[in-house]
Design an enzyme around this catalytic site. Structure first.
Site, mmCIF file in Angstrom:
data_model
loop_
_atom_site.group_PDB
_atom_site.id
_atom_site.type_symbol
_atom_site.label_atom_id
_atom_site.label_comp_id
_atom_site.label_asym_id
_atom_site.label_seq_id
_atom_site.Cartn_x
_atom_site.Cartn_y
_atom_site.Cartn_z
ATOM 1 N N ARG A 8 0.844 -1.209 0.000
ATOM 2 C CA ARG A 8 0.000 0.000 0.000
ATOM 3 C C ARG A 8 0.878 1.258 0.000
ATOM 4 N NH1 ARG A 8 -0.759 4.648 2.592
ATOM 5 N NH2 ARG A 8 -0.456 3.637 4.611
ATOM 6 N N ASP A 9 1.436 1.596 1.150
ATOM 7 C CA ASP A 9 2.286 2.798 1.211
ATOM 8 C C ASP A 9 3.468 2.654 0.254
ATOM 9 O OD1 ASP A 9 3.851 5.015 2.083
ATOM 10 O OD2 ASP A 9 2.915 4.919 4.044
ATOM 11 N N HIS A 199 3.873 4.753 12.669
ATOM 12 C CA HIS A 199 4.031 4.582 11.227
ATOM 13 C C HIS A 199 5.077 5.617 10.820
ATOM 14 C CE1 HIS A 199 2.333 4.106 7.014
ATOM 15 N NE2 HIS A 199 2.857 5.324 6.920
ATOM 16 N N HIS A 201 8.137 7.199 8.544
ATOM 17 C CA HIS A 201 8.872 7.286 7.268
ATOM 18 C C HIS A 201 10.330 7.633 7.586
ATOM 19 C CE1 HIS A 201 5.687 6.832 4.179
ATOM 20 N NE2 HIS A 201 4.919 7.072 5.237
ATOM 21 N N CYS A 232 4.185 9.197 0.214
ATOM 22 C CA CYS A 232 2.794 9.610 0.077
ATOM 23 C C CYS A 232 2.724 10.577 -1.094
ATOM 24 C CB CYS A 232 2.310 10.284 1.360
ATOM 25 S SG CYS A 232 0.648 10.968 1.214
ATOM 26 N N ASN A 241 8.653 4.061 4.217
ATOM 27 C CA ASN A 241 8.583 3.717 5.642
ATOM 28 C C ASN A 241 9.910 3.115 6.072
ATOM 29 O OD1 ASN A 241 5.439 2.773 4.706
ATOM 30 N ND2 ASN A 241 5.680 4.095 6.465
HETATM 31 P P1 HMG Z 1 -13.127 14.168 -3.401
HETATM 32 O O1 HMG Z 1 -12.816 14.673 -4.785
HETATM 33 O O2 HMG Z 1 -13.440 15.171 -2.331
HETATM 34 O O3 HMG Z 1 -14.264 13.076 -3.423
HETATM 35 O O4 HMG Z 1 -11.901 13.273 -2.939
HETATM 36 P P2 HMG Z 1 -15.724 13.144 -3.961
HETATM 37 O O5 HMG Z 1 -16.581 12.455 -2.939
HETATM 38 O O6 HMG Z 1 -16.093 14.547 -4.363
HETATM 39 O O7 HMG Z 1 -15.672 12.232 -5.277
HETATM 40 C C1 HMG Z 1 -14.904 12.602 -6.395
HETATM 41 C C2 HMG Z 1 -14.693 11.389 -7.280
HETATM 42 O O8 HMG Z 1 -13.930 10.408 -6.594
HETATM 43 C C3 HMG Z 1 -16.000 10.679 -7.679
HETATM 44 O O9 HMG Z 1 -15.785 10.084 -8.948
HETATM 45 C C4 HMG Z 1 -16.107 9.562 -6.662
HETATM 46 O O10 HMG Z 1 -16.846 8.468 -7.142
HETATM 47 C C5 HMG Z 1 -14.657 9.183 -6.484
HETATM 48 P P3 HMG Z 1 -16.263 10.807 -10.294
HETATM 49 O O11 HMG Z 1 -17.716 11.038 -10.110
HETATM 50 O O12 HMG Z 1 -15.497 12.105 -10.379
HETATM 51 O O13 HMG Z 1 -15.894 9.817 -11.343
HETATM 52 N N1 HMG Z 1 -14.391 8.616 -5.166
HETATM 53 C C6 HMG Z 1 -13.911 7.375 -4.944
HETATM 54 N N2 HMG Z 1 -13.546 6.405 -5.797
HETATM 55 C C7 HMG Z 1 -13.095 5.261 -5.237
HETATM 56 N N3 HMG Z 1 -12.982 5.054 -3.893
HETATM 57 C C8 HMG Z 1 -13.348 6.022 -3.033
HETATM 58 C C9 HMG Z 1 -13.832 7.250 -3.562
HETATM 59 N N4 HMG Z 1 -14.251 8.382 -2.988
HETATM 60 C C10 HMG Z 1 -14.611 9.215 -3.978
HETATM 61 N N5 HMG Z 1 -13.224 5.813 -1.725
HETATM 62 C C11 HMG Z 1 -11.009 11.482 -1.647
HETATM 63 C C12 HMG Z 1 -11.815 12.756 -1.638
HETATM 64 C C13 HMG Z 1 -10.754 11.120 -0.211
HETATM 65 C C14 HMG Z 1 -11.809 10.389 -2.320
HETATM 66 C C15 HMG Z 1 -9.696 11.710 -2.436
HETATM 67 O O14 HMG Z 1 -9.073 12.883 -2.000
HETATM 68 C C16 HMG Z 1 -8.776 10.540 -2.270
HETATM 69 O O15 HMG Z 1 -9.018 9.454 -2.748
HETATM 70 N N6 HMG Z 1 -7.637 10.722 -1.570
HETATM 71 C C17 HMG Z 1 -6.759 9.637 -1.299
HETATM 72 C C18 HMG Z 1 -5.431 10.121 -0.996
HETATM 73 C C19 HMG Z 1 -4.529 8.969 -0.633
HETATM 74 O O16 HMG Z 1 -4.780 7.816 -0.894
HETATM 75 N N7 HMG Z 1 -3.395 9.350 -0.019
HETATM 76 C C20 HMG Z 1 -2.430 8.410 0.380
HETATM 77 C C21 HMG Z 1 -2.838 7.587 1.543
HETATM 78 S S1 HMG Z 1 -2.666 8.448 3.098
HETATM 79 C C22 HMG Z 1 -1.033 8.123 3.552
HETATM 80 O O17 HMG Z 1 -0.282 7.611 2.779
HETATM 81 C C23 HMG Z 1 -0.603 8.443 4.952
HETATM 82 C C24 HMG Z 1 -0.363 7.180 5.787
HETATM 83 O O18 HMG Z 1 0.583 6.331 5.175
HETATM 84 C C25 HMG Z 1 0.132 7.577 7.177
HETATM 85 C C26 HMG Z 1 1.317 8.526 7.163
HETATM 86 O O19 HMG Z 1 2.317 8.270 6.443
HETATM 87 O O20 HMG Z 1 1.234 9.512 7.900
HETATM 88 C C27 HMG Z 1 -1.646 6.375 5.999
HETATM 89 MG MG MG Z 2 2.697 6.620 5.169
#
Ligand code: HMG
Ligand code: MG
Length: 295
Positions: A8-9, A199, A201, A232, A241
């Site tokens: 994932r990450d 978690h 990095h 990220c 990580n």
């Molecule tokens: P948004 O644009 O506000 O969402 O994004 P929306 O509800 O307005 O929907 C927009 C579009 O996204 C729509 O599709 C939805 O269907 C689709 P369209 O009509 O335009 O074709 N959509 C989705 N599709 C699939 N699965 C879903 C979903 N939700 C909406 N769940 C949203 C908000 C959260 C969806 C977006 O910003 C997003 O996906 N962000 C993800 C970012 C991400 O994955 N970041 C990395 C992970 S976090 C991380 O790595 C940190 C961590 O490791 C810890 C650390 O290191 O600190 C965990």
């Molecule tokens: Mg992370």
């Protein structure tokens, strides 16, 4: 307890597509080395993170084992529905200390994301384990150092709302042991230590030192990524990580049980990196593989 985050990450920031079967095979191979808990996939917008578009298919391709636990990261209700349909064992819900990072990452202020989490928690089936991530727990790429008291408040609130554990995300790998001391000093006043995970990095090479601080505080749950893969997409410049190999080497040295075959992880991750043209980024793994080659 180690949670393996490479699928994932480790992969989410990659531009070049990693085939679904290779993602599932990575989890299977790492399960074969004794790793049991996986931060396996995320159920996020494929427009936001194209590499994670195949979360359900990755889960479907993983060999079913009773002793392996698969988590999926869920940013909203749509993600929860996808995670339930995919049959994961647990979900990770996410917020951050910093509004700027959170808005860029999941298009929500911290407050808005906490409300989303509340809704997700109300709708999550009881048999699904939920962990809460608080990203940018020490530093935000945009706002700089974060207030440990605020992070502790978020962590405590998530616990009150029913997450099983809280993981402190050091998203950009900038913290030193002094920052982790300060953070845990606040968080452990409000959340029982057995409910806290980290978690980390490793961007600035501090992750092993920071892990030691956490261990010394009694924190026993940590995410790591084989081969040090990761980053990220919304944290510019952040590297992977802490490498699982480096973590396991540390645990070995401290005499802490983990059940993981260190050379096995190094072999799997090194091969995966070679196959997908990725930099293998574990110091312990590199040293052990070189020593084994010289034998
Ligand atoms: P948004 O644009 O506000 O969402 O994004 P929306 O509800 O307005 O929907 C927009 C579009 O996204 C729509 O599709 C939805 O269907 C689709 P369209 O009509 O335009 O074709 N959509 C989705 N599709 C699939 N699965 C879903 C979903 N939700 C909406 N769940 C949203 C908000 C959260 C969806 C977006 O910003 C997003 O996906 N962000 C993800 C970012 C991400 O994955 N970041 C990395 C992970 S976090 C991380 O790595 C940190 C961590 O490791 C810890 C650390 O290191 O600190 C965990
Ligand atoms: Mg992370």
């Amino acid at each position: 307890m180690i949670t393996e985050s490479s699928s994932r990450d480790g992969l989410q920031s990659l531009g070049a597509w990693v085939p679904t079967a290779a993602k599932s095979a990575l989890i299977d191979s790492l399960a074969g080395t004794g790793l049991r808990t996986f931060d396996a996939v995320s159920f996020v917008s494929p427009k936001a993170v194209p590499q994670m578009a195949d979360g359900a298919e990755v889960i479907a391709g993983v060999e079913k084992r009773d002793d392996v636990v698969l988590f999926g990261l869920v940013p909203n209700m749509q993600g929860l529905e996808a995670a339930i349909a995919a049959g994961v064992d647990g979900i990770g819900v996410l917020t951050a200390a910093s509004d700027t990072f959170n808005e860029s990452n999941i298009n929500a202020t911290v407050d808005e994301s906490m409300h989303r989490i509340r809704r997700i928690l109300l709708e999550t089936p009881e048999d699904l384990e939920v962990r809460g991530y608080v990203s940018t727990a020490t530093h935000c790429p945009f706002e700089g150092e974060q207030d440990p008291d605020w992070v502790a408040h978020l962590a405590e609130t998530l616990m009150e709302w029913g997450v099983r554990s809280v993981f402190l995300g050091e998203t950009i790998g900038r913290a030193t042991p002094a920052h982790i001391e300060r953070l845990l000093g606040e968080v452990l006043d409000r959340v029982p230590v057995e409910k806290v995970g980290i978690h980390l990095h490793d961007t600035y090479g501090q992750a092993i030192a920071n892990t030691l601080v956490a261990l010394n505080h009694g924190v026993a749950s940590m995410d790591s990524s084989a081969g040090g893969l990761g980053g990220c997409p919304y944290a510019p410049g952040a590297s992977g990580n802490v490498a699982t190999e480096d973590l396991v080497y540390l645990l070995d040295g401290l005499g802490i049980d983990h059940g993981v075959d260190l050379m096995g992880v190094a072999g799997v991750a090194h091969r995966f990196c070679a196959d997908h043209n990725l930099r293998y980024n574990s110091d312990a793994g590199r040293a052990l593989l070189a020593a084994a080659e010289g034998e």
